[in-house]
Every structure is written in structure tokens, then in C-alpha cells.
Design a protein around this motif. Structure first.
Motif, PDB file in Angstrom:
ATOM      1  N   GLU A 149      -1.928   9.170 -11.807  1.00 12.82           N
ATOM      2  CA  GLU A 149      -3.374   9.104 -11.979  1.00 12.82           C
ATOM      3  C   GLU A 149      -3.902  10.077 -13.020  1.00 12.82           C
ATOM      4  O   GLU A 149      -5.087  10.056 -13.334  1.00 12.82           O
ATOM      5  CB  GLU A 149      -4.067   9.353 -10.633  1.00 12.82           C
ATOM      6  CG  GLU A 149      -3.746   8.307  -9.569  1.00 12.82           C
ATOM      7  CD  GLU A 149      -4.208   6.909  -9.958  1.00 12.82           C
ATOM      8  OE1 GLU A 149      -5.159   6.794 -10.760  1.00 12.82           O
ATOM      9  OE2 GLU A 149      -3.609   5.927  -9.484  1.00 12.82           O
ATOM     10  N   CYS A 190       0.847  -1.186   0.000  1.00  8.36           N
ATOM     11  CA  CYS A 190       0.000   0.000   0.000  1.00  8.36           C
ATOM     12  C   CYS A 190       0.886   1.240   0.000  1.00  8.36           C
ATOM     13  O   CYS A 190       1.783   1.382   0.815  1.00  8.36           O
ATOM     14  CB  CYS A 190      -0.922   0.024   1.202  1.00  8.36           C
ATOM     15  SG  CYS A 190      -1.939   1.512   1.237  1.00  8.36           S
ATOM     16  N   ARG A 196      -3.077   1.827  -3.926  1.00  9.46           N
ATOM     17  CA  ARG A 196      -3.371   3.067  -3.218  1.00  9.46           C
ATOM     18  C   ARG A 196      -4.414   2.784  -2.163  1.00  9.46           C
ATOM     19  O   ARG A 196      -5.560   2.561  -2.464  1.00  9.46           O
ATOM     20  CB  ARG A 196      -3.935   4.112  -4.187  1.00  9.46           C
ATOM     21  CG  ARG A 196      -2.976   4.507  -5.277  1.00  9.46           C
ATOM     22  CD  ARG A 196      -1.877   5.383  -4.745  1.00  9.46           C
ATOM     23  NE  ARG A 196      -0.966   5.753  -5.829  1.00  9.46           N
ATOM     24  CZ  ARG A 196       0.173   6.379  -5.623  1.00  9.46           C
ATOM     25  NH1 ARG A 196       0.561   6.692  -4.425  1.00  9.46           N
ATOM     26  NH2 ARG A 196       0.940   6.681  -6.644  1.00  9.46           N
ATOM     27  N   CYS A 197      -4.000   2.807  -0.934  1.00 10.08           N
ATOM     28  CA  CYS A 197      -4.894   2.743   0.207  1.00 10.08           C
ATOM     29  C   CYS A 197      -5.880   1.587   0.178  1.00 10.08           C
ATOM     30  O   CYS A 197      -6.849   1.589  -0.556  1.00 10.08           O
ATOM     31  CB  CYS A 197      -5.681   4.040   0.393  1.00 10.08           C
ATOM     32  SG  CYS A 197      -6.304   4.150   2.070  1.00 10.08           S
ATOM     33  N   PRO A 243      -5.454   8.656  -1.460  1.00  6.26           N
ATOM     34  CA  PRO A 243      -4.608   7.763  -0.680  1.00  6.26           C
ATOM     35  C   PRO A 243      -4.709   8.148   0.793  1.00  6.26           C
ATOM     36  O   PRO A 243      -4.410   9.279   1.146  1.00  6.26           O
ATOM     37  CB  PRO A 243      -3.212   8.030  -1.240  1.00  6.26           C
ATOM     38  CG  PRO A 243      -3.279   9.386  -1.861  1.00  6.26           C
ATOM     39  CD  PRO A 243      -4.690   9.620  -2.272  1.00  6.26           C
ATOM     40  N   GLY A 298      -0.577   4.314  -0.025  1.00  5.56           N
ATOM     41  CA  GLY A 298      -1.414   5.436   0.412  1.00  5.56           C
ATOM     42  C   GLY A 298      -0.595   6.330   1.323  1.00  5.56           C
ATOM     43  O   GLY A 298       0.458   5.941   1.839  1.00  5.56           O
ATOM     44  N   THR A 299      -1.111   7.541   1.555  1.00  6.98           N
ATOM     45  CA  THR A 299      -0.330   8.513   2.323  1.00  6.98           C
ATOM     46  C   THR A 299      -0.002   8.004   3.722  1.00  6.98           C
ATOM     47  O   THR A 299       1.118   8.157   4.208  1.00  6.98           O
ATOM     48  CB  THR A 299      -1.094   9.837   2.433  1.00  6.98           C
ATOM     49  OG1 THR A 299      -1.739  10.067   1.198  1.00  6.98           O
ATOM     50  CG2 THR A 299      -0.154  10.972   2.737  1.00  6.98           C
ATOM     51  N   PHE A 302       1.637  10.821  -7.146  1.00  3.26           N
ATOM     52  CA  PHE A 302       0.301  10.237  -7.207  1.00  3.26           C
ATOM     53  C   PHE A 302      -0.480  10.834  -8.377  1.00  3.26           C
ATOM     54  O   PHE A 302      -1.022  10.114  -9.210  1.00  3.26           O
ATOM     55  CB  PHE A 302      -0.446  10.500  -5.886  1.00  3.26           C
ATOM     56  CG  PHE A 302      -1.857   9.990  -5.895  1.00  3.26           C
ATOM     57  CD1 PHE A 302      -2.130   8.668  -5.585  1.00  3.26           C
ATOM     58  CD2 PHE A 302      -2.908  10.824  -6.231  1.00  3.26           C
ATOM     59  CE1 PHE A 302      -3.426   8.198  -5.608  1.00  3.26           C
ATOM     60  CE2 PHE A 302      -4.214  10.355  -6.265  1.00  3.26           C
ATOM     61  CZ  PHE A 302      -4.480   9.034  -5.946  1.00  3.26           C
TER      62      PHE A 302
END
Lengths: 168, 583, 597
Positions: C453, A84, A124-125, C200, A86-87, C449
Motif C-alpha cells: 500500500e 480476503c 483487504r477486508c 485490514p 484482512g488480518t 500490507f
């Protein structure tokens, strides 16, 4: 790209899925989901059959396949590993975890190991931010993964003691 | 129609509701720059992705800049098309496009004709502040079209032409973000795809990403070879467009200068594809009457409508997409190939030389003709009937290369015997022309009466699909016309569904017919150019002393001396062809 | 129906499932049967409780005991002690970090004290796979009320009066959107639920769909009634298998109960629901892109107008709202617009769900009234910064948002305040950063990101963001120049001004807000060649202090690239041209002889 020949029943399977969606061009993404779910990936030959089944151009199918990151033209490893990015995971060290997976398996993101056992992808997440950084192998989620644990996770699968994760 | 009041650059204007800022501005002489946008009004072709963002303007009260090409006007709008904010944004966007574009302008095939280059010049770009990685792709060449998609700027015009207009479906945007580009599926080569080589993608590409395969070098080599006799044929639509390459007004007929230029280039005989067009009418017209006769006699095996077959892109289109209908088009070869076949038999014999020593060059408004002359069925002992097909644009380049001042050339005449033609042949260059030419001959052959009139206005125009009924002395002949392969597809699907009411259908792949061919001087999105070429073609027809193919004396002589009669065995062998399932 | 004396609620959200909540449930059930209590005690897998940091969570009803970080091995004790003997298992209770006391009831925890749950009201309370539990908590009452007692205009008025604004990020008034779509005449219209949550670090929508899918179904039907649509589509991420499964079950159950389908409740109103799957494209959160994706096309946005309310899915009028927006609707109808509009701030009514994550003690899903300050969220609810580090920034609005500093902690959170501070509400991701986070790297992370995207359709986003990213990369690699900061600013402004869709127009926000709020950090990178947070490897330098080094060779032996040399018992040194700044030597040295500058 090496040409593969699809088995007659694979072609039929794909065409049946198209029929299930009434051979409608607008159902392309649904069809791609279902076919990838059955076959694991969407090689060129499969896309050609889908184009025929939905009566649309193969360029359009390819355009859609390459637009969405969920669709892949490369076969996934037996145990697809997703890290993952994600942030929440990023700020808790996902990059280092990814680097360790790449190092251990000697493959890049999007590739599979030579024995076909593992492939690495970023996602992503997954929404398990409480467990950041998160790694999934198949449908199994590993939380709070430290780079030092990567070796252990790989070993767990390499020895074949986890069969529950063979999901595409 | 409701109107709205607005100001553009402080100038008050009243315009129709529902039009765009771009249209409103253009109406008062404000030329907002555009790059991706393209609108060919009479042809119903529009590419409006709103993607390049060059046409942005400032609208008072709006948070961000508005793309003029897709923002509609509304009452009270205050628009500024050249404020500092706009100019800065427009230049920055241009710099970004250029930052991902090769810098080989000086040696680019499109140099001097490139919309991107013009725009960079217009916007006064002198440096690229944002340098970085450039996208790179494999170059691809095919029998007709080169793809150098490092130069693609994602305007999507080619995609619109290939999919919406032509419904060929070879090109699509692929990938996303910085990696996105327009490409065939799996980034395969064009010659592995179902591409028809219609060249409409080339005709609209604003950069050097899509260009025709340049064969001028081969022509120069042939002309310099003393052992070869080099002859040239020139298609009808070329004479109505070539002048544009020499800054002449669109629609200027340059037939005489064209012949003079070809002679100065060193061709041994200057012939006319129009001659072969007359020949096509003899064969195709006869085939139509034969089929029609059998049909009226109740023969269930004979299929109607008959479809024209002069357009190579159209032929390749149905071979790929409608292989089950290959028995419907006429078997007549295209004029280019009829010319080649006659040249390398009848004319070579006349000269007393071997076909291998005769080089046939054709000047075509078309890029698909390059592919057509390479088809195996048009070769004898591996020697092609037509050796090289070059486009109108390539001819212009050759003329410039050979230091010929085109504008000051005198008018000269074609050589004989393959240079004589009628008005019927000239109109092959526009949509509706082939079928009108066929009607002029078929009517007289069928009714044995002289036509009371020669201008069939009902067959002319720019509508994508047209239909008319022509009275063949009591026999109503229903005629359909389609230009643009998307329109052709509609008529084909009707036939497939058994719904077609036509006896004969003319199909041309390019919007407007050959005047809008992929090898013509670039129209840069200006549909008026195509319309003027069409007017010129009909003018040339009017200027001709003879306007019916069967009255061309050299055609009559060719049948007497060589072919016998239309559809004879010899004619069949040399002037007809068969089609191949390419699925 | 069996009357249970006790319920054990266990979180069945994705996060807790990852920590073996399924196994805990199995074991709880086993020990219940072993104790012969299967008719007295029921175990219910619910949606997310929100307190993900402390998951898996087991809540015991009716006494409200809240167990945290439960492991499968704890199941036996919970049953034998708590359920059988009535003695709560103290060691599994939450310990208040300040008072160090056990807290048994979640209502007493700081994490929950300031929360008001509207969108999440059923998450963690009901079994999302059982429609009866939803109905038992007033489920489908709002729809019944709308269909039988209210005209579509009445309902729209109620939604307008409530002041509800779109929770997907833009904040467009929901009632107004419905009204616009209602006023477009067309025989066929659509209601679309945007469940393509892609920020995210945000998982609000997923949690609602996993924990309370019927609330969304009910709201979509209400929307359909209002705008005149008989068909609803949920566009949901394929990466959310659990949410998809629960939504499917919920749709089936609602169909069986006649709550969706034809002639609902005998009123003649028809409403059918279908799922459409996203396929991993963030840009499909933009409504025109989402619609194209549902039509089987590349998810490229198109210019608006026409808005989807006029020409949307298949060219028909389409109302698109996101999951959280819909989840508010049944409550608004049941409790009334006035009740709802009393919550929140002046221009932003109701609550907002945030996914609180990053360097914060209490990672989780929270729902607070609009107008709550960032400080309350981060310190009171979030329990402050992890490991006692210093707060540096909080990022809201995902890749379209910005980073806010400690000076902004007292800003009441609402749409307009966040926008004015250079960020935005977005869908509700809230990522907390501490002193170790380099803000240039964070900006680069978001750009990466966006870059991945971006759909590629318009120049500013396709090429402009690439160039922004390249400049940021240059800076983090220590090759930045002073004018790069100005270049970033200028290019960002043009991208904002010219990009086609919302994603592109907001993509430079992380850059602009970090330059604005952390400009010194950028300068440190380009002028001093230093990364103050110590995150940019290229700007780090490891040195061995000669006087301190004992020559033990430990660093020499552990250096993965052979950059360290030296003889035993003599000072070693690092060849800077070989050093990859991995920090192993620094970690291994027992004598603190290695410095990091």
C-alpha cells in the motif's frame, strides 16, 4: 501487449462517459470506475480514449490506473474469485485457502484461468470478519472457508449452476 | 515583509517569513544536502515533492525530523542540521536509495556528473547495511534519449519538467510502492510516445537514468576514415557553456578555444551554425515580411502570427499536439539543417566531392537535434544533410578523450565560407535572440532605413512569456516570445481561440532557450549558470563587427552565387520544409 | 401509516447478507403472508447488530427476543411459533457459554452489557433505507436545532466542549478542526467524509454507513453550517457496494425531504452532497492523499502544512472527518456536550467502536466507553479466546498500530494510553491472537500490507519498508542472524523519523512493538532456529520415531512430494531436504509416530 482494436461504439461509449463527467480531468477516477464497470477492465487502448476524452496525457491516466489496485488492465475471469487477506481472515487461515485456490486453478494472483472462467485476486477486508476466512466469487460471499471446501466452490461455478454471480 | 527569528546550528538568524528552512540555512552558508528538490527561481520552475528525505533536519520540539526543502521557518525555531540523529537518518536514507540502485558507477554515463554519486560521497557512505532486491526495468533507447530506469530514484524532476514545465505529458509516476518508477504510459518506448526530445528530463536527472544517446563513437569513426571529408558546425549556445566542462567559470566565452579544439580533433573544416542562423534570418525574415505584407493588404488567406521554427522539439511538439495549426509556423528549416543542406550541395560542389563523401557533424546544446537530423525529409538518397549531432557534453568528452588540454588552447578562427557570422546569429542561443535577429534584418529590409539601435532590451530576459511592440517606422509590429513548451502552449491556445494579437512569435522549447538546452553541461539546479550563459551570448553579439544577418558578406555571396534570393525556388527546396501530423 | 403490532428486525449488513439474510427475510415475509399477518407484522432489514459471530441475527420487537445463527429453514418456525403462537423458538436463542442458559433479550448478554451505543445507536434498530425510521429516532433534529437555534460558533463550541476527537486514528480534536476551517476565509469550502476505511480487519465505518447513513449526512450538513461550506463529499471505498447503495438512497431521500439541498428548512442554508469513490489504495485514508484522489490524481500524500483546512480539495479550505466522528455529532448536539463528556476517560471522551476479530469467541462490532480495559473487551464482551487457547496478543491500530501483551490487558483504552504502550487507536480494528500465532509472522504480515500500500513517493517508506520486510522474511525462513533484530530496530526508527506521511511514519510500529513485547520470540527464531508458535514452516521439522512407526505406509502414500520412504512393516523416514513441512504425514499417522519440533 497485443494491440486490440476498439469497436466504434465502444469508443463512443467511453467518450460519452467522459462527457457525462463534463470532460473534466479531475473526474478521471470517476470515469475509470464507470468505464471499468461497463467493460470489465481498462486495456491500454481504452485508456488512450479516456485521455483524449478528458484532454489529459495518457501517461497520467496510466499512472492513475496503476496506482489503484481496484483498476485492472487484465480481463477478469467470468467468475472473479477474491480471497480476503484482512488480518482477521489471515489469522484464521486465509493464506492456506489462497494456496488451495491457486493449486486447484493453476493460476497466480491477478491471473485468469485459460478458459477465462476464473481469476484470483486478494482483497483487504470485506468487513465480514465474523465469517473469516472469507472468499467472494462475484458478489457472492462465502464464509468460514476451509481449504478442503475450495474444490467444491470451484465445481459449483464450473458446472455453471450459478449464474447470479456474473458481475464485474 | 514580516521577519522571524530562529537559530540554525546554534546560529541566530533573522529571515523573511514564509521561506523554507533550506533557504534560511543557505542564506547563512549552511548547505543542507538535497536530492529531489530543484528550484530554478527566475524560470519559475520548482520540483518539491519532499520525497527523497535527504534534507531532513532536527527541529526542537518536533516529533520527527523535518524536510528542510518544504518546511517553512517560524519564529523561535531551533534547527539542527547535523546532529547525530540527523546524520544517522540522512545516511540511512541514502543507503536505502543506494540499496535499490545499480552499482555500475565506474561505467555509468553519468559518472562524475551524478548528483547521487556526489551525495553518497558527501555523506561518506562506505557500506550498505540494508541490501535486498533491486528494481529492474527494461532499458529503452530512442533517437535522442536513453532511459535506464533501474537508476531512477523517484526524485520526480523529469516528471515536473515533462508535465508542468513542458506540458508534453510523456512521463508519469506509475505503479506504487517499491515498484513505482517514472515512465511513459504502458512503459512504452519513448519513440512511440509524443516525446519531443527536448531533453529537459535529461538536463535535470540527478542520476544516469536519463541520458543522451552517445554518438561520439560515430564521430571518431568518421574522423578516422581517410575517404571522408569531415566538417563540423557548432551552435551558438555551445560557446557560452563548453568551458564549464573544463572547470571554467559559467558564462566564459570559449569560441576561439572551441574552434582550436575542433581543429585538433581532426575536422577538416571548422564551420559555424551561426552562418546558417544568418541564413535562417534571411529566409524567415523574408517570409515574415511577405506574410505581413499580404496581411496588411487585406489577404484573408494569410495567417498571422508567424512562429519561428528553428527548434526541433518545438516542431515535434506542434506536430503532435497542434496538428491543425501546422500552417502557422515558418517553413524555414532550423539553422542546423540549413547548414547541412548548403554543406552537402554548395560546399560539396566547391570541394568537388560527392555528398556521400562529406560527413557533416554538428555540435549542439540540444538532444532533439539528434532526432532532427534523422528525419526523412532532411535526407537525399538516404544520405542525411547532417550526419551526426553531438551535444556540448559529448564534445567535451571527445576533447578529453583526445588528450587536449582545453584551457591552454589558443583562440583560433572559424574557416570560410561557412564560418562567417554576425552578432544576430549568436543570439539565436538565448530566448528572445531569434526574434531580435529577425527584427534587425526585417526592419531594414522593410523600411529601407538603417536601424537607430541594435540592442532590443525589450525582447530580452528570462520571463517565460514576453511581449513587445517594435515600431517599424510607423508600423507597430507586435512580438511575442515564449520559452518552455508550457509557455508556448499558452500562446498557441490563444491563437487557436483567435485571441492572439501578435504578428510574430519566437518559441524555444528549453527554459532560457538553447543556453538551457538538454545537451548543455549540467546546471545541477543552479539557475545562475543559465543567466551567466545568457550574459555571455549578448557579450559575443556586442563583440561582433557585423551584427545584422543581411550584412554577412558570405551570406550575400551565397545568394549571389547559388541561391538567388531569399524564398527563391532553390532556397525553398533546400532551406524550407513541411510538417507532418503525428497524432 | 400502518401500525404494526410486531417487528422482525433482520440484519442486512454485509456479513449477515453473506449468510443468506436476504433469503431469510424473503421466507419470513412469505410465512407472514401465508398466515395473513401482513398488516400486523413487519420485517425490517436493518444495519449490523454487531454480534457478527452469531449472525444472521433476527430480533423480534416489542419483546426483544434475539435469535442467533438463523438459517432460511428457521423462518417458518419463527413465524408459526413465535409470531402466531407467542412461543419463542428456544433453540435459536443465544446460549450463555458460562451458565449454558438461553438468553432471550440481548440486553442480558455479556456481549452487549458493557457497550454504550452512540455512533452505532441506530445500527440494528432501523431500516437504513427508510428516512422515516431515522426521523422517528430523533433524526435531523440536531440539524434543525443547529440551523434554527444556534449560531455556527455555538455549534463549534458545543463540539469542542464535548471533547470529541477524530475517530479515524489521529485523535485530533474535532471542534478545533472545524474552528480552524471556519476561520479560513474563502467563498468555497468543502466538508469531506473519509469513508475509505482500509485497515485490514476493520469495518466500523462500513457498518455505520450500511446501518445508519443519515447520521453521517446530518452531521456533514451540520459541519457545513459551522465552517461555511455548501458542498459535502463522501470519499467511499468502491469495495463497499452495499454502503454505497444505502448512502445513495439516503441522500436521495434527504433531498426529497428538503433536509439537504438548497435553502434547508427555509433557513437559507444550502448543502449538497456527492459521492467520490476510492479505488483500492490504503494511503488514501491520509487526508492529503484522499484529496488528491478526489481530484483525479494518484493518491500520493503531500507535505503538511498547508493543511486541508487551509488548502484542500481543489485548493479550497476543506474539513475532513471520518465516518465514526461524524456519527457522534447528532447525538452530541441532541444530548449536549456535558452528557457526552461524562462518558469516557480524562482526555478521551465518548465511546469508540471497535471491530473485534481474530481468535476470539465473539467476533463483531462493539462500541464501548473510552477507558474500558482491553480485558473487559476481550474477555467480557469478546467471550475470551477461541477453542480454549491461550491469549497471546491483541493488535490495535491496524498496520500503523502495535501488538499488546497480556501484561497490558488492564490498560484503559484511550488515545494516549494506547500510544504510550507502543500502539495506537487507529480506526478501531482489534485483532486478537492466540498461542498459535507467531509474532514475527504477524509483523511480516503487516509489513507486507504496508509494502503493497505504500505510495512509493518517499524513500523511507518505498525502500525502507521493503528492506524491513526482507529481513523479517529472512527470519521467518530460519536464515536470520542476531544482528538482524538490531537492524530492524535501527531501520524502523529512521523510517519513523523520516517518512513523509502518517502511513510511512507509523509503518514500522508492528515491527517495533513485536520486538519490544515479544523479543524472546525473535531470538528463538534467530538464535535457536525455532518458531515457538510453530507457524514458520521453514523452522519446523517432522521426524518419524522409529520405535513407534509400524510401517503402515500411510504417510508414505500421502506425502505430496515423495519425501518419505521405507519398506512395508519397517520404520519409515523423512528426507528433510525434500520435506515441504505440509504436515500431512503428521495428520495422517494413526500411531503418533511423527514428531514435530
Amino acid at each position: 501487449m497485443p494491440k486490440i482494436k476498439l469497436a466504434e461504439n465502444t469508443i463512443q461509449l467511453i467518450l460519452n462517459i467522459c462527457t457525462e463527467f463534463e470532460n473534466k480531468e479531475s473526474e478521471l477516477i470517476n470515469v475509470l470506475h464507470k468505464v471499468q464497470n461497463k467493460l470489465g477492465y481498462l486495456p491500454a487502448e481504452v485508456q488512450e480514449v479516456i485521455a483524449k476524452g478528458l484532454n489529459c496525457s495518457v501517461a497520467k491516466v496510466y499512472g492513475v490506473v496503476t496506482f489503484y489496485s481496484f483498476f485492472t488492465m487484465i480481463p477478469q475471469g467470468e467468475f472473479p474469485i477474491s480471497i480476503c487477506m484482512g488480518t482477521a481472515c489471515y489469522v484464521r487461515g486465509a493464506e492456506q485457502v489462497l494456496a488451495e485456490f491457486k493449486r486447484q486453478l493453476q493460476v497466480e494472483v491477478g491471473e485468469s484461468t485459460e478458459d477465462g472462467k476464473f481469476s484470483i485476486n486478494c482483497l483487504r477486508c470485506v468487513g465480514a470478519c465474523g465469517l473469516a476466512p472469507v472468499v467472494t466469487v462475484g458478489e457472492k460471499v462465502f464464509g468460514r472457508v476451509a481449504p478442503s471446501e475450495v474444490k467444491k466452490i470451484i465445481a459449483e461455478y464450473r458446472e455453471g449452476c450459478r449464474d447470479d454471480s456474473k458481475t464485474a | 515583509m514580516d521577519t522571524v527569528n530562529l537559530t540554525i546550528d546554534n546560529k541566530p538568524v533573522v529571515v523573511k517569513e514564509g521561506i523554507t528552512i533550506l533557504e534560511a540555512a543557505s542564506g547563512i552558508g549552511i548547505d543542507i544536502p538535497t536530492l529531489c528538490h530543484m528550484k530554478l527561481d527566475d524560470l519559475n520552475i520548482e520540483n518539491k515533492p519532499g520525497g527523497c528525505r535527504i534534507c531532513v533536519v532536527e527541529v526542537n520540539g518536533r516529533r520527527n525530523l523535518a524536510p528542510a526543502c518544504c518546511t517553512n521557518v517560524h519564529d523561535g525555531m531551533e534547527i539542527n542540521t547535523h546532529s547525530m540523529r540527523v546524520i544517522n537518518a540522512r545516511r540511512t536514507v541514502m543507503e536505502l536509495i543506494l540499496s535499490d540502485h545499480p552499482f555500475d558507477c565506474l561505467i555509468c554515463a553519468k559518472s562524475g556528473n551524478c548528483d547521487l554519486q556526489d551525495m553518497a560521497h558527501k555523506l561518506g557512505i562506505r557500506e550498505i547495511r540494508y541490501k535486498g532486491e533491486q528494481s529492474t526495468y527494461r532499458e529503452d533507447t530512442s533517437p535522442a534519449i536513453n532511459r535506464e530506469i533501474d537508476k531512477c530514484i523517484m526524485c520526480r524532476r523529469c516528471e515536473t519538467m515533462c508535465n508542468e514545465v513542458q506540458t508534453v505529458g510523456v512521463l508519469s509516476a506509475i505503479n506504487r510502492g517499491f515498484e513505482s518508477v517514472v515512465s511513459p504510459a504502458f512503459e512504452m518506448n519513448l519513440d512511440h510516445s509524443v516525446c519531443t526530445y527536448c531533453g529537459q528530463c535529461v538536463a535535470v536527472c540527478p542520476t544516469g537514468a536519463l541520458t543522451e544517446v552517445d554518438e561520439t563513437g560515430k564521430v571518431i569513426r568518421a574522423l578516422s576514415d581517410p575517404s571522408k571529408t569531415v566538417i563540423v558546425q557548432t551552435a551558438p549556445a555551445v560557446r557560452a557553456a563548453l568551458g564549464e566542462e573544463f572547470d571554467m567559470e559559467a558564462g566564459t566565452l570559449v569560441t576561439g578555444k572551441l574552434v582550436a579544439a575542433l581543429r585538433r580533433l581532426g575536422f577538416d573544416h571548422i564551420f559555424d551554425t551561426d552562418f546558417a542562423a544568418d541564413l535562417t534570418i534571411m529566409e524567415e525574415g523574408t517570409e515574415l515580411l511577405n506574410r505581413l505584407g499580404k496581411h496588411l493588404a487585406g489577404d484573408k488567406d494569410v495567417k498571422l502570427p508567424i512562429l519561428t521554427s528553428c527548434c526541433p522539439a518545438w516542431v515535434k511538439f506542434f506536430e503532435h499536439q497542434f496538428p491543425e495549426m501546422m500552417d502557422i509556423p515558418s517553413t524555414a528549416r532550423s539553422p542546423q539543417q540549413m547548414f547541412g543542406a548548403i554543406a552537402k550541395t554548395y560546399f560539396a560542389d566547391k570541394l568537388g566531392i560527392k555528398r556521400e563523401d562529406l560527413v557533416v557533424v554538428s555540435i549542439m546544446p540540444c538532444v532533439a537535434k539528434k532526432y532532427e537530423c534523422g528525419r526523412d525529409e532532411f535526407k537525399t538518397n538516404d544520405n542525411p544533410d547532417v550526419d551526426h549531432a553531438i551535444t556540448t557534453r559529448e564534445l567535451a568528452a571527445l576533447i578529453k578523450l583526445s588528450n587536449i588540454d582545453f584551457k591552454s588552447l589558443p583562440n583560433e578562427d572559424f574557416d570560410n565560407p561557412l564560418g562567417e557570422s554576425t552578432g544576430a546569429a549568436v543570439i539565436f542561443g538565448t530566448t528572445g535572440g531569434v526574434i531580435e535577429a529577425a527584427v534587425r534584418t526585417a526592419y531594414e529590409v522593410h523600411t529601407k532605413k538603417e536601424l537607430p539601435r541594435l540592442d532590443f532590451e525589450e525582447l530580452r530576459g528570462m520571463e517565460g512569456i514576453r511581449e513587445a511592440t517594435i515600431d517599424f517606422d510607423g508600423l507597430p509590429i507586435k512580438i511575442g516570445i515564449a520559452h518552455g513548451l508550457g509557455n508556448a502552449r499558452k500562446l498557441l491556445e490563444d491563437i487557436q481561440a483567435g485571441k492572439s494579437k501578435f504578428h510574430a512569435i519566437e518559441i524555444m522549447s528549453c527554459p532560457g532557450g538553447c543556453i538551457g538546452g538538454g545537451g548543455q553541461p549540467y546546471h545541477h539546479g543552479n539557475v545562475e549558470v543559465l543567466k551567466k550563459r545568457q550574459v555571455a551570448i549578448y557579450q559575443e553579439d556586442k563583440n561582433k563587427a557585423i551584427r545584422k544577418s543581411h550584412e554577412n558578406p558570405h551570406i550575400v555571396k551565397l545568394y549571389e552565387e547559388f541561391l538567388g534570393e531569399p524564398m527563391s525556388e532553390k532556397a525553398h527546396h533546400l532551406l524550407h520544409t513541411s510538417y507532418f501530423d503525428r497524432t | 401509516m400502518t401500525e404494526y403490532r410486531m417487528h422482525l428486525l433482520i440484519c442486512g449488513g454485509t456479513g449477515c447478507k453473506a449468510s443468506e439474510s436476504d433469503e431469510i427475510k424473503n421466507r419470513l415475509n412469505k410465512f407472514i403472508s401465508d398466515s395473513g399477518l401482513q398488516n400486523d407484522v413487519q420485517v425490517v432489514a436493518t444495519g449490523c447488530f454487531g454480534f457478527c459471530e452469531k449472525g444472521p441475527i433476527v430480533k423480534v420487537l416489542p419483546d426483544n427476543t434475539f435469535y442467533v445463527e438463523v438459517k432460511p429453514g428457521d423462518a417458518e418456525e419463527i413465524i408459526k411459533e413465535h409470531v402466531v403462537k407467542g412461543r419463542p423458538v428456544k433453540r435459536l436463542l443465544y446460549t450463555d457459554p458460562t451458565t449454558a442458559k438461553h438468553i432471550s433479550d440481548s440486553k442480558g448478554m455479556d456481549f452487549y452489557k458493557k457497550q454504550i451505543r452512540i455512533a452505532l445507536k441506530n445500527c440494528g434498530f432501523i431500516n437504513p433505507e427508510n428516512i422515516d425510521e431515522y426521523i422517528a429516532r430523533n433524526g435531523y433534529e440536531a440539524m434543525g436545532k443547529c440551523l434554527t437555534e444556534m449560531s455556527p460558533e455555538d455549534v463549534i463550541k458545543e463540539v469542542k466542549d464535548s471533547g470529541l476527537r477524530g475517530r479515524g486514528g489521529g485523535g485530533f480534536p474535532t471542534g478545533l478542526k472545524w474552528e480552524i476551517t471556519r476561520n479560513v476565509e474563502n467563498e468555497q469550502k468543502y466538508v469531506v467524509c473519509n469513508a475509505d476505511e482500509g485497515d485490514p480487519g476493520a469495518f466500523m465505518d462500513r457498518s455505520i454507513l450500511e446501518g445508519d447513513p443519515h447520521s453521517v449526512i446530518e452531521a456533514m450538513a451540520i459541519c457545513g453550517y459551522c465552517i461555511g461550506a455548501d458542498k459535502g463529499l463522501v470519499y467511499i471505498r468502491a469495495e463497499y457496494p452495499l454502503a454505497i447503495q444505502r448512502l445513495k438512497i439516503a441522500i436521495k431521500q434527504a433531498e426529497e425531504y428538503g433536509l439537504i439541498g438548497d435553502n434547508i428548512l427555509g433557513t437559507g442554508f444550502n448543502f449538497n452532497l456527492e459521492l467520490r469513490y476510492g479505488a483500492g489504495a490504503f494511503v488514501c485514508g491520509e487526508e492529503t492523499a484522499l484529496i488528491h484522489s478526489m481530484e483525479g490524481l494518484r493518491g500520493e500524500p503531500t507535505f503538511k502544512p498547508p493543511f486541508p483546512s487551509v488548502s484542500g480539495y481543489m485548493g479550497k479550505p476543506t474539513n475532513v472527518n471520518n465516518v465514526e466522528t461524524f456519527a457522534n455529532i447528532p447525538v452530541i448536539i441532541n444530548k449536549g456536550a456535558t452528557w457526552f463528556s461524562n462518558i469516557g476517560s480524562d482526555k478521551s471522551k465518548g465511546t469508540k467502536v471497535f471491530a473485534l476479530a481474530g481468535k476470539i469467541n465473539n467476533v463483531g462490532l462493539i462500541e464501548v466507553p473510552m477507558g474500558t480495559t482491553l480485558r473487559e473487551v476481550i474477555y467480557d464482551i469478546g467471550g475470551g479466546i477461541k477453542d480454549g487457547k491461550a491469549f497471546k496478543a491483541v493488535q490495535t491500530g491496524g498496520p500503523s498500530g502495535g501488538c499488546l501483551t497480556k501484561d497490558m490487558l488492564d490498560i484503559p483504552i484511550d488515545y494516549d494510553n494506547l500510544l504510550a504502550s507502543g500502539s495506537m487507536m487507529g480506526s478501531g480494528g482489534m485483532i486478537v491472537m492466540d498461542e498459535d500465532d507467531c509474532m514475527v509472522s504477524i509483523a511480516k504480515f503487516y509489513l507486507e500490507f504496508t509494502l503493497e500500500e505504500s505510495c512509493g513517493k518517499c524513500t523511507p517508506c518505498r525502500v525502507g519498508n521493503k528492506r524491513l520486510h526482507e529481513i523479517l522474511e529472512k527470519i521467518t525462513e530460519g536464515k536470520g542472524e542476531e544482528e538482524d533484530i538490531e537492524r530492524l530496530n535501527e531501520l524502523s526508527m529512521v523510517i519513523k523519523d523520516t517518512a513523509l506521511c502518517g502511513l510511512g511514519q507509523t509503518s514500522p510500529n508492528p515491527v517495533l512493538s513485536t520486538i519490544l513485547n515479544f523479543g524472546e520470540e525473535y531470538k528463538a527464531h534467530v538464535i535457536d532456529g525455532k518458531c515457538p508458535a510453530g507457524q514458520c514452516k521453514s523452522l519446523l521439522r517432522y521426524d518419524i520415531v522409529e520405535d513407534v512407526c509400524t510401517g503402515c505406509t500411510l504417510c508414505f502414500r500421502n506425502c505430496p512430494v515423495g519425501a518419505i520412504s521405507g519398506e512395508r512393516r519397517k520404520p519409515h523416514y523423512i528426507d528433510q531436504s525434500l520435506c515441504i513441512k505440509c504436515g500431512v504425514c503428521f495428520d495422517k499417522c494413526k500411531f503418533n509416530a511423527i514428531t514435530l519440533t
